[in-house]
Write a protein that holds these residues in place. Structure first.
Motif, short mmCIF file in Angstrom:
data_model
loop_
_atom_site.label_atom_id
_atom_site.label_comp_id
_atom_site.label_asym_id
_atom_site.label_seq_id
_atom_site.Cartn_x
_atom_site.Cartn_y
_atom_site.Cartn_z
N SER A 1 1.05 -1.13 0.09
CA SER A 1 -0.14 -0.02 -0.08
C SER A 1 0.98 1.28 0.14
O SER A 1 1.89 1.31 0.77
CB SER A 1 -0.96 -0.06 1.27
N LEU A 2 0.44 2.29 -0.72
CA LEU A 2 1.25 3.53 -0.84
C LEU A 2 1.49 4.04 0.47
O LEU A 2 2.41 5.04 0.90
CB LEU A 2 0.64 4.42 -1.71
N ILE B 1 -6.23 -5.24 -3.31
CA ILE B 1 -7.49 -4.39 -2.84
C ILE B 1 -7.24 -3.36 -1.89
O ILE B 1 -8.00 -2.42 -1.97
CB ILE B 1 -8.77 -5.30 -2.27
N VAL B 2 -6.02 -3.19 -1.71
CA VAL B 2 -5.63 -2.03 -0.90
C VAL B 2 -5.04 -0.96 -1.65
O VAL B 2 -5.16 0.17 -1.21
CB VAL B 2 -4.41 -2.33 0.08
N PRO C 1 -5.64 1.97 -4.36
CA PRO C 1 -6.65 3.10 -4.96
C PRO C 1 -7.02 2.51 -6.22
O PRO C 1 -8.44 2.60 -6.55
CB PRO C 1 -6.23 4.38 -4.67
N ASP C 2 -6.31 2.28 -6.98
CA ASP C 2 -6.90 2.19 -8.51
C ASP C 2 -7.52 0.80 -8.69
O ASP C 2 -8.44 0.75 -9.61
CB ASP C 2 -5.65 2.33 -9.42
N ARG D 1 -9.12 -0.46 -6.09
CA ARG D 1 -10.68 -0.12 -5.52
C ARG D 1 -11.52 0.67 -6.86
O ARG D 1 -12.66 0.49 -6.66
CB ARG D 1 -10.54 0.85 -4.44
N ARG D 2 -10.92 1.69 -7.38
CA ARG D 2 -11.76 2.30 -8.24
C ARG D 2 -12.40 1.51 -9.35
O ARG D 2 -13.61 1.60 -9.72
CB ARG D 2 -10.74 3.10 -9.08
N LEU E 1 -15.23 -0.75 -7.43
CA LEU E 1 -16.09 0.12 -6.76
C LEU E 1 -17.12 0.40 -8.17
O LEU E 1 -18.20 0.69 -8.01
CB LEU E 1 -15.79 1.38 -5.86
N HIS F 1 -13.22 -4.20 -16.58
CA HIS F 1 -12.44 -3.80 -15.35
C HIS F 1 -12.09 -5.15 -14.90
O HIS F 1 -10.97 -5.16 -14.17
CB HIS F 1 -13.55 -3.21 -14.36
N GLN G 1 -9.08 -6.40 -16.13
CA GLN G 1 -7.94 -5.54 -15.86
C GLN G 1 -7.54 -5.73 -14.31
O GLN G 1 -6.33 -5.51 -13.87
CB GLN G 1 -8.43 -4.05 -16.05
N ARG H 1 -17.51 9.88 -8.56
CA ARG H 1 -16.70 9.40 -9.48
C ARG H 1 -17.46 9.03 -10.99
O ARG H 1 -16.94 8.90 -11.84
CB ARG H 1 -15.64 8.43 -8.86
#
Lengths: 596, 596
Positions: free
Chosen positions: A327-328, A342-343, A345-346, A348-349, A352, A412, A415, A567
């Motif tokens: 994670s960042l 899944i940690v 953000p991209d 999760r984008r 979600l 997605h 991806q 978003r």
């Protein structure tokens, strides 16, 4: 191989919490559709979809249907026939059909949930029973008594399946060009001659007989779509007394090799003087066609939904398992060699986005299903009319948006898997290939857009749109002071106002230049879909917060709604700009000047 | 089957009119790269791509590569080997390689045009020579003299091909996790042991030998990516004197079954104590990896471009031929049974989207190629540095945008065909399946986005971004009073200012919360790509209007630019909103609460 688990928790939330189906079904006279019975139907449908259909999904893709040139026979993939038998034995084919013809007479809203599960589990297989529904509808609404007597019961019982024979090599969208001929025979039947293509389930080994609903021209018919009639043409001849006779002059000429849905037989069907019967009035076949088509369009929307959900489920499972990078903001699982993706953000984008489109799309489409029930069964005539208008308005949105989102969500999912998504072994690439048909058949997204803007808004003066706006306004009023949804109500209201404004602008421009309809249509449809989904997300949060769902479920709804408004809903900005840009940027370039 | 005709007119416009390559090549010391020679290279490359490679595209998809479990051999599809021989005989493998190693030493910008043609004609085939380029680069920049002597000439001549062996089953993006080991032998070589997956062209029958560039760990290496070294491991052993020896302990374990690029061999490669040589310093393998990777990323961007163009060409031809419905503003071809579908605004929307993304993407990517030439060859050190910064900045944008647009354009092409796009016969569905790999391999779009925002903007303080902004500003200044581009200059300037503003906002937020980088990265990359393309479209119109192209060509540029600014550039609105929405809507939901 990709997995499938029916999302029963959310299905029940949508049906019972969000749409209040339990009392609504009773009010509409579905005496049998108690909560208990519907729950049992959902459970059993989940079991059948997960255990019988889902395992055949990869088999169907790998084997495909096979065609015997010598006999014209089509063999379905291993296991399809057995699964179909179980489906028939379970009484599933007649789930929503009228009890008058041997069906169970359950509400469409329940049928929608069942369809979503079938399509998610095995889209290709689902296409075999699917078309019976359209054929049934056409015969119920347009057939003569004897035709209903003879054809409906076997269709509803699943002993026979149906097809829609519309497309010909030179015409799909433009049915006015079709050439298949119908010559009267002495006995009141007709001899049908012509070639139809892209006939889903046009030939197969699942049932004894196949009932083709065929568009054709009578000898003296006017040109164009006003000269098209509808005929029922069985594969094995059927007498007016229901007696089964010899094979009809109907033969499968070949099956298509396709990008996906390999297990679904897409047939060229040759009619060579085949015996058929007129359904409805001469030259009024387009009316019967639309009866079949509207049912099929909503069904295809559900296909997009089902595939999106299955893609999401698998991407989610993979994102929880696959360890890659930290994670960042620092290691989340320091004891593991890396954090689960899944940690990030991209990732999760992408997840979600799928969750927002799937759960929002489920609410939107099941609501459309319930409105069909209202339109058919409400004791209140004005309510029946309103519901019918709304179904007409929302059908092209459900069809186009849920299938475009099906393409997007399967994208997605691939991806999220990275390179592992591209190989057959993991199964998500099949979902992407299967999803790709859904924006094409039963009218492309562009055709849905023209139906929405040209017909539902312009010709019908936005009757259904007004009902939808009324729903939005009602929600906003009800929750004006509800702190749990306040953050969604203001933007929803703003978007609803802009939706009205854009509609007026387009209607105004179209009155001066008809090209403006086509220029705005696709973006107008997508814009509409995103505002409609904003409504469903706001309502979902309002209902879930007020209900007794688990904290985790409520958090899922709340955070996904926040994500949606932050978003996804801003996609309306792009669509609004495109709508307002008008037709000039599309229409000026000469057709000869497109080359690079 | 889909057709392919190299878009030479536009390629020449981009190279010579837009980028001024003729004088630029001379200035950079490419004495041989006269206009005449480059024209001849383009013509011959077009001929080879159209006549030799394009006809094998469908064959490759249908047959795929075949794997012999008993021998570990891979057989390429019919015709691939003969085409490769012709390619080698034509001297194509060394087109841009240094003359020092037997190459022709032509500019990268020319190589980019050649690559686009190959990829458009036959992506799967193009993957065999492709990876040699990365291997060559790694050896040129990091290899010892004897390694360059022994390996480079056969690679440049195409007698051998190269691979990049990075990925392992448990790690792709996160190479720090890799487990392949390298044990020192007594003779200074190493024994390499481990399993690599997804190795493009890892095994095949096109050449006698294959040169694997392999990432592995030395026995005493530190954990993570700081303990990775690069090795050259040939399939057949090669002595330091260039003598070819016995087979090495390198064996293909299987090939993947994939969604597309069936003709490209994607291999599991097992190293079982295989003899290899260290390339560069111990534990500095990531540096060599990035040398290969950066070249490969731009090349994959060109794959997206090539497929987009081929998809567009076929959709355009179909839209001109297919007769369906009448124009909304009245029949355009009253003598025909219906109008060609190119009259319909929504079909034009899809076609113009492709045209805008293809021609804009061509300008953007060839410019990146030219900047590589400037970075390597400019007599001016400051200019070399600027060009290098710009290449670093634009590489993830070219890679991600051109491949995302490849997915999009092939989507639109299928959509233009309607149901006919979904069947294999017309070939566009293959383009869509093939395009789908490009957003995945050599780093997913999400990884490109992190490279852009995390590394090129934050770590390198936006050096390349500043160069790009300078280019935009220069164009706006030059054409401040040019009425032919005035309508584009104002919005371009506005977007450039917003681009800067958004960048500052993200940098600021990231300094407080590192998750903001990942939360903004994808939308920031796409936003950047759309503004960059706005620049290229404005510049394309300015240059074409001032030049001597035909009126039709000028109209194509002008109207497509109008379309781009009216209907594609507004996508930045959505991306900007997403960037500004921050990380909260992505990061709050607990990983366990994503389920429906």
């Amino acid at each position: 191989m990709s997995q499938y688990k029916a999302p029963l928790r959310d299905m029940r939330f949508v049906l019972f919490d969000l749409l209040g189906a339990e009392s609504e079904f009773q009010r509409l006279g579905f005496a049998d559709a108690s909560r208990e019975l519907v729950d049992a139907v959902l459970d059993e449908s989940a079991r059948f979809s997960e255990e019988v259909l889902a395992p055949l999904n990869e088999v169907g893709d790998r084997e495909g249907c096979t065609f015997d040139q010598a006999t014209g026979d089509v063999t379905t993939p291993t296991g399809f026939k057995e699964a179909y038998s179980q489906y028939v034995d379970g009484g599933w084919t007649g789930l929503v059909a009228s009890t008058e013809f041997g069906g169970q007479g359950l509400p469409q809203a329940v049928g929608f949930a069942q369809k979503e599960m079938i399509d998610a589990a095995n889209l290709a297989w689902g296409n075999f029973p699917l078309l019976s529904h359209g054929a049934t509808e056409a015969l119920v609404h347009h057939g003569e008594d004897w035709q209903r007597e003879v054809f409906l019961k076997p269709l509803v019982e699943g002993r026979w399946t149906g097809t829609m024979c519309l497309t010909e090599p030179h015409c799909g969208t433009d049915l006015g060009l079709l050439k298949t001929r119908a010559e009267p025979n002495d006995d009141g039947s007709y001899a049908i001659t012509g070639t139809k293509i892209f006939i889903t389930a046009g030939e197969h080994d699942l049932t004894e007989n196949i009932v083709h609903l065929v568009l054709a021209r009578l000898p003296d018919s006017p040109a164009g779509s006003k000269g098209i009639s509808l005929f029922v043409v069985p594969k094995l001849r059927v007498g007016r007394d229901g007696s089964m006779g010899e094979p009809n002059q109907v033969r499968c000429g070949s099956i298509e090799h396709k990008m996906g849905i390999h297990g679904s037989a897409t047939c060229v069907i040759n009619f060579d003087g085949a015996q058929g019967y007129l359904v409805g009035q001469p030259n009024k076949g387009m009316s019967g066609m639309f009866t079949m088509m509207n049912a099929a369009r909503l069904a295809v929307g559900l296909q997009g939904l089902g595939l999106s959900d299955r893609a999401y489920q698998n991407a989610l499972a993979y994102a929880r398992e696959r360890l890659q990078m930290r994670s960042l903001s620092g290691p989340k699982f320091p004891d593991k060699p890396a954090d689960p993706i899944i940690v990030h953000p991209d990732v999760r984008r992408m997840l979600l986005t799928c969750k927002a489109l799937v759960e929002g799309g489920r609410a939107m489409s099941y609501h459309a299903g319930l409105q069909i029930d209202v339109a058919h069964n409400s004791p209140d005539e004005a309510q029946r009319k309103q519901a019918d208008d709304l179904v007409g308005f929302i059908t092209p949105i459900v069809k186009a948006c849920l299938t475009e989102w099906g393409v997007e969500c399967t994208y997605h999912a691939v991806q999220c898997y990275g390179g592992h998504g591209y190989i057959a072994e993991n199964g998500v690439e099949q979902l992407a290939r299967d999803a790709r048909i859904t924006t094409l058949y039963e009218g492309t997204s562009g055709i849905q857009a023209i139906d929405l803007l040209g017909r539902k808004i312009l010709q019908l003066q936005g009757a259904g749109f007004k009902v939808m706006l009324g729903m939005v306004q009602q929600l906003c009023t009800e929750h004006a002071d509800n702190p749990e949804v306040a953050e969604f109500i203001a933007p929803l209201q703003k978007h609803a106002a802009q939706w009205q404004q854009l509609t007026m602008e387009v209607v105004d421009k179209a009155s001066r230049d008809p090209e403006e309809i086509g220029a705005a249509a696709y973006d107008y449809l997508m814009y509409s879909g995103y505002v409609a989904l904003a409504y469903w997300w706001a309502r979902s949060v309002a209902v879930s917060e007020a209900g007794s769902s688990s904290d985790g479920f409520k958090a899922g709804k709340r955070e996904t709604a926040k994500f949606y408004f932050a978003r996804i809903l801003p996609r309306t900005l792009t669509h609004a700009a495109a709508i307002r840009s008008g037709s000039a940027s599309l229409m000026t370039l000469d057709a000869e000047q497109f080359d690079a």
